[in-house]
Enzyme design. Sequence first.
Site, short mmCIF file in Angstrom:
data_model
loop_
_atom_site.label_atom_id
_atom_site.label_comp_id
_atom_site.label_asym_id
_atom_site.label_seq_id
_atom_site.Cartn_x
_atom_site.Cartn_y
_atom_site.Cartn_z
N SER A 254 42.48 -50.40 7.70
CA SER A 254 42.82 -51.89 7.59
C SER A 254 43.27 -52.23 9.10
CB SER A 254 43.79 -52.09 6.66
OG SER A 254 44.28 -53.51 6.69
N LYS A 255 43.60 -53.39 9.30
CA LYS A 255 44.33 -54.14 10.52
C LYS A 255 44.65 -55.31 10.22
CE LYS A 255 44.73 -52.32 14.79
NZ LYS A 255 44.93 -50.85 15.22
N GLY A 256 45.77 -55.71 11.16
CA GLY A 256 46.21 -57.23 10.88
C GLY A 256 46.37 -57.67 12.49
#
Length: 479
Positions: A109-111
């Site tokens: 995941s990444k934000g």
Amino acid sequence: MTAHQSPIEPSFRQSVDMMFNRAVALMDLSPGLEEKIRVCNATYTVRFGVRLRGALHTFTGYRSVHSEHMEPVKGGIRFALSVNQDEVEALAALMTYKCALVEAPFGGSKGGLCIDPRAWNEHELELITRRFAYELIKRDLINPAQNVPAPDMGTGEREMAWIADQYKRMNTTDINGAACVTGKPLNAGGIAGRIEATGRGVQYALQEFFRYPEDVAIANLSGTLKGKRVIVQGLGNVGYHAAKFLSEEDGAIVTGIIERDGALHDEAGLDVEAVHAWIAKHGGVTGYPAANHHTDGAALLEAECDILIPAALEGVINLSNADRIKAPLIVEAANGPITAGADDILREKGCVIIPDMYANAGGVTVSYFEWVKNLSHIRFGRMQRRAEESRHQLVVDELERLSADKGLGWELSPNFKERYLRGAGELELVRSGLDDTMRAAYQAMRAVWHGRDDVKDLRTAAYLVSIRKVADSYRAKGL
Ligand code: GLU
């Protein structure tokens, strides 16, 4: 796209997909599964307003989930003006492959938040971060069992502490609340050694590479890290720690440091601590008295050296400069610093690339330890440390008794005694776990690199190892 990048360069996400495709072509996955692994499962975009300085400001943020073959999914949150959906999706994909490669039991995941963190004061940043966290928490996009962020470019311990606190305010009965985010300060549920973990991982990766003379020879180098000339791009958290450890502990010579406002060059070696202190004070390398300053920093990427460590942005080595890069060994401390096209050119030239998903995996590895620490609610080493010390004391006492009884005149050196008698605390255990992880992952990559005629580079080997693990876990779920 960086300023120097060619217009025909694919986007970051396309570049990651191209590298994935190159690797997956050598595998026997069903086309359906191949597609399932490659695509990003979901990207949530949020636009929220925060009242600041008497006006309402709207911010855009993302949290992208690439693969949920394991949960929670893991990956940092970046604060930068350049953040966009393509970038977070590329970075989320890299997190999937990175976690699989180092056996951190997470999906990817990444934000990101489109913001210049330097444009706001601490209080304003806290309001913005908490509001962004609120939006993600209420959708379970921050949750100890589902999605666990961490620091990335533009964020650090401070932001992680705000996020953890925000989660706890919204989930007052969740006993595992501290595990909703990693990279927290030590006094707020963090773990010793997390800040420097990515830089430390770069060091351990290089140490492991140099344990294999045949691998070193492929890069046209020989010997050990001692005396190797290193150029580092980006003296942020990752680049600074990597440069510091390699020069202070392994005898490497940092001959170049590239920053936003230019580069410093000194063949005799730069003082990493002094340059770091200068940047902290003056905001850049300009004016640093003890080295040559070049205003065109990127040009130093093309200088002669033994090891080039891009530790800043993606896409800095691209179609416009790849053919001029002279370093025989490149360690991707940043995520995606080499575009797919540049990767082809460099491989053609015989350059050895230690790929990002391996080289910068130290951060998520220690994040994994922190998450486990939070879930177990106990500091590593708390139960064993003194027991270990007393058992070592037994051996020392017995040796000294034997020596006295038999008149042997043996004397254990004070340095040995001091080191042998000291039980491992959290920091020693974290380093040991990180070192072990980096060695094992390198060995898995090199087994494929040397074991298959159709695999000519470490990046393809890394993809093969990690895609295989992701595929196995999807298959185990019956997909
Ligand atoms: N942002 C770091 C990375 O790109 C760390 C991620 C984490 O610890 O979850 O690997």
